[in-house]
Design a protein around this motif. Structure first.
Motif, PDB file in Angstrom:
ATOM      1  N   UNK A 275       0.817  -1.210   0.000  1.00 39.18           N
ATOM      2  CA  UNK A 275       0.000   0.000   0.000  1.00 39.18           C
ATOM      3  C   UNK A 275       0.853   1.263   0.000  1.00 39.18           C
ATOM      4  N   UNK A 276       2.083   1.168   0.469  1.00 41.61           N
ATOM      5  CA  UNK A 276       2.996   2.312   0.438  1.00 41.61           C
ATOM      6  C   UNK A 276       3.442   2.614  -0.985  1.00 41.61           C
ATOM      7  N   UNK A 277       3.560   1.566  -1.805  1.00 37.91           N
ATOM      8  CA  UNK A 277       3.988   1.751  -3.188  1.00 37.91           C
ATOM      9  C   UNK A 277       2.879   2.400  -4.014  1.00 37.91           C
ATOM     10  N   UNK A 278       3.253   3.346  -4.845  1.00 41.64           N
ATOM     11  CA  UNK A 278       2.304   3.926  -5.794  1.00 41.64           C
ATOM     12  C   UNK A 278       2.168   3.047  -7.027  1.00 41.64           C
ATOM     13  N   UNK A 279       3.175   2.218  -7.276  1.00 39.58           N
ATOM     14  CA  UNK A 279       3.101   1.224  -8.355  1.00 39.58           C
ATOM     15  C   UNK A 279       4.069   0.093  -8.020  1.00 39.58           C
ATOM     16  N   UNK A 280       3.644  -1.121  -8.299  1.00 40.44           N
ATOM     17  CA  UNK A 280       4.477  -2.307  -8.128  1.00 40.44           C
ATOM     18  C   UNK A 280       5.070  -2.619  -9.499  1.00 40.44           C
ATOM     19  N   UNK A 281       6.394  -2.733  -9.586  1.00 39.27           N
ATOM     20  CA  UNK A 281       7.054  -2.931 -10.883  1.00 39.27           C
ATOM     21  C   UNK A 281       7.537  -4.373 -10.982  1.00 39.27           C
ATOM     22  N   UNK A 282       7.228  -5.014 -12.122  1.00 43.01           N
ATOM     23  CA  UNK A 282       7.413  -6.462 -12.218  1.00 43.01           C
ATOM     24  C   UNK A 282       7.836  -6.838 -13.648  1.00 43.01           C
ATOM     25  N   UNK A 283       9.141  -6.969 -13.901  1.00 42.29           N
ATOM     26  CA  UNK A 283       9.606  -7.266 -15.265  1.00 42.29           C
ATOM     27  C   UNK A 283       9.767  -8.749 -15.581  1.00 42.29           C
ATOM     28  N   UNK A 284       9.388  -9.655 -14.667  1.00 38.36           N
ATOM     29  CA  UNK A 284       9.654 -11.083 -14.842  1.00 38.36           C
ATOM     30  C   UNK A 284       8.821 -11.676 -15.988  1.00 38.36           C
ATOM     31  N   UNK A 285       9.473 -12.270 -17.007  1.00 38.87           N
ATOM     32  CA  UNK A 285       8.733 -12.843 -18.136  1.00 38.87           C
ATOM     33  C   UNK A 285       8.379 -14.315 -17.951  1.00 38.87           C
ATOM     34  N   UNK A 286       8.693 -14.895 -16.780  1.00 33.28           N
ATOM     35  CA  UNK A 286       8.567 -16.348 -16.618  1.00 33.28           C
ATOM     36  C   UNK A 286       7.522 -16.749 -15.588  1.00 33.28           C
ATOM     37  N   UNK A 287       6.681 -15.810 -15.161  1.00 31.39           N
ATOM     38  CA  UNK A 287       5.706 -16.127 -14.123  1.00 31.39           C
ATOM     39  C   UNK A 287       4.620 -17.065 -14.651  1.00 31.39           C
ATOM     40  N   UNK A 288       4.189 -18.000 -13.801  1.00 29.08           N
ATOM     41  CA  UNK A 288       3.020 -18.812 -14.134  1.00 29.08           C
ATOM     42  C   UNK A 288       1.733 -18.134 -13.684  1.00 29.08           C
ATOM     43  N   UNK A 289       1.848 -17.198 -12.758  1.00 28.24           N
ATOM     44  CA  UNK A 289       0.724 -16.317 -12.407  1.00 28.24           C
ATOM     45  C   UNK A 289       1.222 -14.951 -11.943  1.00 28.24           C
ATOM     46  N   UNK A 290       2.204 -14.910 -11.083  1.00 26.77           N
ATOM     47  CA  UNK A 290       2.668 -13.647 -10.528  1.00 26.77           C
ATOM     48  C   UNK A 290       1.837 -13.256  -9.329  1.00 26.77           C
ATOM     49  N   UNK A 291       1.890 -14.091  -8.277  1.00 24.14           N
ATOM     50  CA  UNK A 291       1.028 -13.901  -7.116  1.00 24.14           C
ATOM     51  C   UNK A 291       1.257 -12.552  -6.450  1.00 24.14           C
ATOM     52  N   UNK A 292       2.514 -12.093  -6.416  1.00 26.04           N
ATOM     53  CA  UNK A 292       2.786 -10.813  -5.753  1.00 26.04           C
ATOM     54  C   UNK A 292       2.071  -9.661  -6.449  1.00 26.04           C
ATOM     55  N   UNK A 293       1.862  -9.786  -7.750  1.00 26.92           N
ATOM     56  CA  UNK A 293       1.129  -8.743  -8.470  1.00 26.92           C
ATOM     57  C   UNK A 293      -0.320  -8.680  -7.993  1.00 26.92           C
ATOM     58  N   UNK A 294      -0.920  -9.841  -7.779  1.00 26.87           N
ATOM     59  CA  UNK A 294      -2.301  -9.880  -7.295  1.00 26.87           C
ATOM     60  C   UNK A 294      -2.393  -9.416  -5.847  1.00 26.87           C
ATOM     61  N   UNK A 295      -1.373  -9.730  -5.048  1.00 26.21           N
ATOM     62  CA  UNK A 295      -1.357  -9.236  -3.670  1.00 26.21           C
ATOM     63  C   UNK A 295      -1.291  -7.713  -3.657  1.00 26.21           C
ATOM     64  N   UNK A 296      -0.455  -7.150  -4.532  1.00 22.29           N
ATOM     65  CA  UNK A 296      -0.367  -5.687  -4.627  1.00 22.29           C
ATOM     66  C   UNK A 296      -1.717  -5.100  -5.027  1.00 22.29           C
ATOM     67  N   UNK A 297      -2.358  -5.682  -6.038  1.00 28.11           N
ATOM     68  CA  UNK A 297      -3.676  -5.203  -6.466  1.00 28.11           C
ATOM     69  C   UNK A 297      -4.691  -5.255  -5.336  1.00 28.11           C
ATOM     70  N   UNK A 298      -4.643  -6.337  -4.536  1.00 28.80           N
ATOM     71  CA  UNK A 298      -5.598  -6.479  -3.433  1.00 28.80           C
ATOM     72  C   UNK A 298      -5.426  -5.383  -2.392  1.00 28.80           C
ATOM     73  N   UNK A 299      -4.239  -4.790  -2.338  1.00 30.75           N
ATOM     74  CA  UNK A 299      -3.976  -3.677  -1.422  1.00 30.75           C
ATOM     75  C   UNK A 299      -4.193  -2.330  -2.102  1.00 30.75           C
ATOM     76  N   UNK A 300      -4.728  -2.361  -3.326  1.00 28.86           N
ATOM     77  CA  UNK A 300      -5.037  -1.124  -4.033  1.00 28.86           C
ATOM     78  C   UNK A 300      -3.891  -0.544  -4.816  1.00 28.86           C
TER      79      UNK A 300
END
Length: 375
Positions: A275-300
């Motif tokens: 929630x402190x981040x204004x944007x979560x940056x994620x350049x990984x091209x090998x994710x099968x889902x990218x759970x941390x991205x969804x966790x960030x979204x869940x925190x807005x």
């Protein structure tokens, strides 16, 4: 009907902290709440005492990755009454799961969390790494074809398996986010978090960052030059750690970016970081889902993610964040600027989609898979 008894075999579990561990813990807790039993078999570690329904096998250190232990094959007697065997790895513990499923005539479900070929880069480089990757992919295909069903967290991951020759039934079951835990904290908690880690307040400028495992395959070294090129001049923060940490620090120095490295945070602090981040940056091209991205979204928090792998689907462009082409620094920087300029609207859309990414929704789908293979 009472949910079935499941024996889960995994090469990574507590005390190791990663997406597989979180997913398995979340599924197990929800499964037990539904009246079922989900035992876990995993490599033993000197600094972890197993709890109820947790069983260890002997293990040895993995020379190419600090903190990871390689489990030796083993099947505890306590899990031999399983109705379904669920392997979260194709390696030694996965082979134990395969053996158990055949021995007790129970269906085998295999989860595809991480492409095994990724680990070639930890062992070798150049042509040798290519040969290891080819062999790993062939082994992975054979193992998954021995399963009654394969569970993947995203449609791109399912397409990948079909493209490499996996013929088993493939079901998309998102890992799911604990939306009760991953939620935006109150302002007092956020202020305390920023002060504890000396992070700027929102009115002092934007903050972008990443948290999770620092693996070479995640290409985190692409973040510093993109941040340096962004017109919005954000502060860069990294949580987590891993074998690529030194390379990421060097990339920050080369780009002239004064990044903050917080290391592994207590789990209870992760919502505040997101929630402190204004944007979560994620350049990984090998994710099968990218759970941390969804966790960030869940925190807005919107995500700036590479348009490759599962992040093509995980990040909804213009709704929960923005994409950029793989290895395009200028486009990465532009996507950061767009996400920061559109932060409030994106944050509202992220919060509106929380129910679609919940663990409860994921376990509903998982139960349907178990029912199907047990018929």
């Amino acid at each position: 009907m009472t949910p079935r008894t499941v024996a889960a075999f995994t090469d990574t579990y507590l005390p190791t902290v990663n997406g597989v561990t979180y997913t398995l813990q979340s599924w197990r807790r929800r499964w037990q709440e539904r009246g079922g039993r989900m035992d876990v078999v995993f490599p033993g570690a000197p600094d972890y005492d197993p709890g109820d329904g947790e069983y260890t096998t002997r293990s040895v250190g993995f020379p190419f990755y600090d903190g990871f232990r390689l489990g030796l094959p083993g099947v505890p007697d306590a899990v031999r009454d399983a109705d379904v065997v669920h392997a979260h790895t194709p390696f030694a513990l996965g082979l134990s799961g395969l053996y158990l499923s055949r021995r007790i005539d129970a269906p085998l479900v295999a989860s595809y969390h991480t492409p095994t070929a990724e680990y070639a880069d930890y062992i070798a480089a150049g042509p040798v790494a290519d040969a290891i990757e080819h062999a790993a992919r062939g082994y992975e295909r054979r193992y998954l074809n021995a399963a009654d069903a394969v569970v993947v967290p995203s449609e791109p991951a399912a397409n990948h398996l079909r493209n490499i020759g996996v013929r088993s039934r493939v079901d998309v079951v998102p890992n799911g986010v604990d939306t009760e835990f991953f939620a935006r904290p109150d302002d007092e908690t956020l202020t305390a978090f920023r002060e504890r880690y000396a992070l700027p307040d929102r009115d002092e400028g934007p903050v972008v960052g990443y948290t999770g495992r620092h693996g070479f395959e995640k290409e985190l070294t692409q973040i510093p030059p993109a941040v340096a090129a962004a017109d919005s001049d954000p502060t860069l923060v990294f949580g987590g750690d891993g074998p690529a940490r030194d390379a990421v620090e060097a990339a920050c120095e080369d780009a002239g970016v004064d990044a903050r490295f917080l290391g592994f945070l207590p789990r209870e602090e992760l919502p505040a970081l997101y929630a402190t981040l204004d944007a979560f940056v994620f350049p990984s091209p090998v994710e099968t889902q990218g759970l941390v991205a969804l966790e960030a979204n869940a925190c807005g928090t919107p995500v700036v993610g590479v348009e490759a792998g599962a992040l093509e689907d995980t990040v909804v462009d213009g709704e929960t964040g923005y994409h950029f082409p793989h290895e395009d620094t200028a486009a990465f920087a532009d996507a950061i600027d767009r996400a920061l300029a559109d932060r409030e609207r994106l944050s509202e859309r992220c919060l509106a989609r929380r129910d679609q990414t919940s663990v409860e929704h994921a376990v509903d789908k998982l139960e349907a898979v178990y029912d199907a293979v047990s018929e």
